[in-house]
Design a protein around this motif. Structure first.
Motif, PDB file in Angstrom:
ATOM      1  N   VAL A 236       0.505  -1.656   0.013  1.00 43.36           N
ATOM      2  CA  VAL A 236       0.149  -0.143  -0.732  1.00 43.36           C
ATOM      3  C   VAL A 236       1.095   1.386  -0.127  1.00 43.36           C
ATOM      4  O   VAL A 236       2.039   1.096   0.077  1.00 43.36           O
ATOM      5  N   SER A 237       0.263   2.201  -0.569  1.00 40.35           N
ATOM      6  CA  SER A 237       1.356   3.564  -0.375  1.00 40.35           C
ATOM      7  C   SER A 237      -0.004   5.109   0.246  1.00 40.35           C
ATOM      8  O   SER A 237      -0.744   5.255   0.018  1.00 40.35           O
ATOM      9  N   ASP A 238       1.186   5.268   0.966  1.00 37.58           N
ATOM     10  CA  ASP A 238       0.661   6.670   1.378  1.00 37.58           C
ATOM     11  C   ASP A 238       0.729   8.041   0.580  1.00 37.58           C
ATOM     12  O   ASP A 238       0.678   7.372  -0.343  1.00 37.58           O
ATOM     13  N   ARG A 239       0.078   8.598   0.741  1.00 37.38           N
ATOM     14  CA  ARG A 239      -0.253  10.108   0.318  1.00 37.38           C
ATOM     15  C   ARG A 239       1.287  10.914   0.293  1.00 37.38           C
ATOM     16  O   ARG A 239       2.122  10.518   1.144  1.00 37.38           O
ATOM     17  N   SER A 240       1.598  11.822  -1.045  1.00 42.36           N
ATOM     18  CA  SER A 240       3.005  12.386  -1.228  1.00 42.36           C
ATOM     19  C   SER A 240       3.150  13.178  -0.698  1.00 42.36           C
ATOM     20  O   SER A 240       1.707  13.676   0.144  1.00 42.36           O
ATOM     21  N   LYS A 241       3.697  13.499  -0.119  1.00 42.61           N
ATOM     22  CA  LYS A 241       4.907  14.778   0.369  1.00 42.61           C
ATOM     23  C   LYS A 241       3.980  16.159  -0.694  1.00 42.61           C
ATOM     24  O   LYS A 241       5.244  16.304  -1.780  1.00 42.61           O
ATOM     25  N   ARG A 242       3.140  16.855  -0.912  1.00 42.66           N
ATOM     26  CA  ARG A 242       3.321  17.683  -1.479  1.00 42.66           C
ATOM     27  C   ARG A 242       4.079  19.238  -1.754  1.00 42.66           C
ATOM     28  O   ARG A 242       4.502  19.390  -2.840  1.00 42.66           O
ATOM     29  N   GLY A 243       4.650  19.072   0.035  1.00 45.14           N
ATOM     30  CA  GLY A 243       6.043  20.714  -0.594  1.00 45.14           C
ATOM     31  C   GLY A 243       7.263  19.563  -0.998  1.00 45.14           C
ATOM     32  O   GLY A 243       8.661  20.067  -0.587  1.00 45.14           O
ATOM     33  N   SER A 244       7.408  18.111  -0.514  1.00 40.10           N
ATOM     34  CA  SER A 244       8.885  17.804  -0.638  1.00 40.10           C
ATOM     35  C   SER A 244       9.154  16.632  -1.352  1.00 40.10           C
ATOM     36  O   SER A 244      10.213  16.314  -2.404  1.00 40.10           O
ATOM     37  N   GLN A 245       8.144  16.498  -2.306  1.00 40.95           N
ATOM     38  CA  GLN A 245       8.258  15.101  -3.036  1.00 40.95           C
ATOM     39  C   GLN A 245       7.903  15.608  -4.964  1.00 40.95           C
ATOM     40  O   GLN A 245       6.577  16.401  -4.762  1.00 40.95           O
ATOM     41  N   PRO A 246       7.839  14.779  -5.698  1.00 39.62           N
ATOM     42  CA  PRO A 246       7.436  15.522  -7.205  1.00 39.62           C
ATOM     43  C   PRO A 246       6.115  15.171  -7.791  1.00 39.62           C
ATOM     44  O   PRO A 246       5.737  14.299  -7.093  1.00 39.62           O
ATOM     45  N   ARG A 247       5.740  15.852  -8.196  1.00 38.93           N
ATOM     46  CA  ARG A 247       4.154  15.559  -8.470  1.00 38.93           C
ATOM     47  C   ARG A 247       4.373  14.439  -9.086  1.00 38.93           C
ATOM     48  O   ARG A 247       2.605  13.802  -8.572  1.00 38.93           O
ATOM     49  N   LEU A 248       4.729  13.966  -9.743  1.00 42.67           N
ATOM     50  CA  LEU A 248       4.786  12.618 -10.479  1.00 42.67           C
ATOM     51  C   LEU A 248       4.269  11.302  -9.585  1.00 42.67           C
ATOM     52  O   LEU A 248       3.694   9.647 -10.124  1.00 42.67           O
TER      53      LEU A 248
END
Length: 275
Positions: A236-248
Motif C-alpha cells: 500500500v502507498s501513503d499520500r505523497s508529500k506535496r512540498g517535498s516530493q515530485p508531482r509524479l
C-alpha cells in the motif's frame, strides 16, 4: 520487480468514505485485504481482486488519542488483529502502542511496546506476529533503529531482543515488514526498495545478505507490505508529500499495488490500473 495490478483505495470503498486515505499497512486474510491508515482510526476490508464490491467497507475502531495506525498484524491461530500506533506520550517520553482486536474487529486489549522513542514522528513503522517454541512474539520495525523483538508481559510488550540484520541493507529508512514462514520482507519509502531475506528459525538473526529489489520509478510512498506467495507481494502507498516530493509521486499514492518480485519464466507480465 513487476507490477501486476493496482487500484486507488478511494475507488474501492463505498460512496461517502473519507477522501483522504493515507494507507500505511496491509495484510491478506480469507480473500480480502485489510488496510489501515495513519490518518484514520479504521480498518478497510477490500476484496482481493481489487474490484468495487458491496462487501468492501471501512470499519471504525475504538476512539483513541492517535490519528491512526502504522501497521497491522494477525495471529493465524486466533485470528486476532494487532494494530500499531507509531508513538504515544508516556512518562515524559514516547512509546509505541499495540491495540488488539478479535476477528470481528471488537477490542480485546491494548499495551505499550516498552522501548523508548526519541520523538513522536520517529517511532515504530512495521509490525509482525510470530509464534515460536518460546511463545508469542511481536516484531516491531523501528523507522531507523532496526527490527525489535517483543514478548508479552502482564499488560505491555517487553523488548527482549533485536534481530541481527545484515550490516548494510542499503535502505535509507524502514516503512514496512512482512514475514511468511522464515521469509522476511522489509521495505523503504525513502529508497523505494524492497529487501528480501531469511530469518533463522532458532535465533533472531537473518541467515544471509538477502536480496534488494527496486520499485518502479514513481513509487515514492510505499508503506505496508504483505506476502501473497513465494514471489508475490501486495503493497500500500501513503499520500505523497506535496512540498517535498515530485508531482509524479501523486500518480501512485493512496493505492493498493500487487507486484511479482521474480518471474519464473523471465518474461514481462501484463499490468493494469483499475479506475
Amino acid at each position: 520487480m513487476r507490477l501486476i495490478r493496482e487500484a486507488r483505495l478511494r475507488d474501492l470503498l463505498p460512496a461517502g468514505s473519507p477522501g483522504r486515505l493515507e494507507a500505511s499497512g496491509v495484510i491478506a486474510v480469507d480473500g480480502r485485504y485489510l488496510v489501515i491508515f495513519d490518518n484514520l482510526r479504521a480498518v478497510a476490508r477490500i476484496d482481493a481482486d481489487l474490484s468495487r464490491v458491496a462487501a468492501n467497507d471501512l470499519v471504525p475502531t475504538v476512539s483513541g488519542k492517535s490519528a491512526g495506525y502504522e501497521d497491522i498484524a494477525r495471529d493465524p491461530i486466533t485470528g486476532h488483529l494487532f494494530l500499531l500506533v507509531e508513538s504515544t506520550p508516556r512518562n515524559g517520553g514516547h512509546q509505541a502502542m499495540v491495540e488488539e482486536y478479535d476477528q470481528r474487529l471488537r477490542p480485546v486489549t491494548n499495551g505499550w511496546m516498552e522501548y523508548p522513542l526519541s520523538r513522536p514522528n520517529k517511532g515504530m513503522e512495521g509490525l509482525e506476529f510470530v509464534r515460536r517454541d518460546e511463545g508469542v512474539r511481536l516484531l516491531g520495525l523501528h523507522e531507523s533503529g532496526g527490527l525489535l523483538v517483543f514478548a508479552p508481559g502482564a499488560r505491555n510488550w517487553k523488548h527482549v531482543a533485536t534481530v541481527d540484520l545484515p550490516a548494510d541493507l542499503g535502505l535509507a529508512d524502514y516503512s514496512g515488514i512482512s514475514l511468511s514462514g522464515n521469509r522476511l520482507a522489509l521495505i523503504s519509502q525513502q529508497s523505494q526498495k524492497l529487501w528480501v531475506g531469511e530469518l533463522a528459525p532458532d535465533k533472531w538473526a537473518a541467515t544471509g545478505p538477502g536480496h534488494i529489489f527496486s520499485f518502479p520509478y514513481g513509487y515514492c510512498t510505499v508503506e505496508g507490505v504483505c506476502w501473497l506467495g513465494p514471489d508475490r507481494i501486495v503493497v500500500v502507498s501513503d499520500r505523497s508529500k506535496r512540498g517535498s516530493q515530485p508531482r509524479l509521486c501523486r500518480d501512485e499514492e493512496e493505492s493498493l499495488h500487487l507486484f511479482d518480485i521474480a518471474s519464473a519464466d523471465g518474461e514481462d507480465r501484463a499490468h493494469e490500473r483499475l479506475e
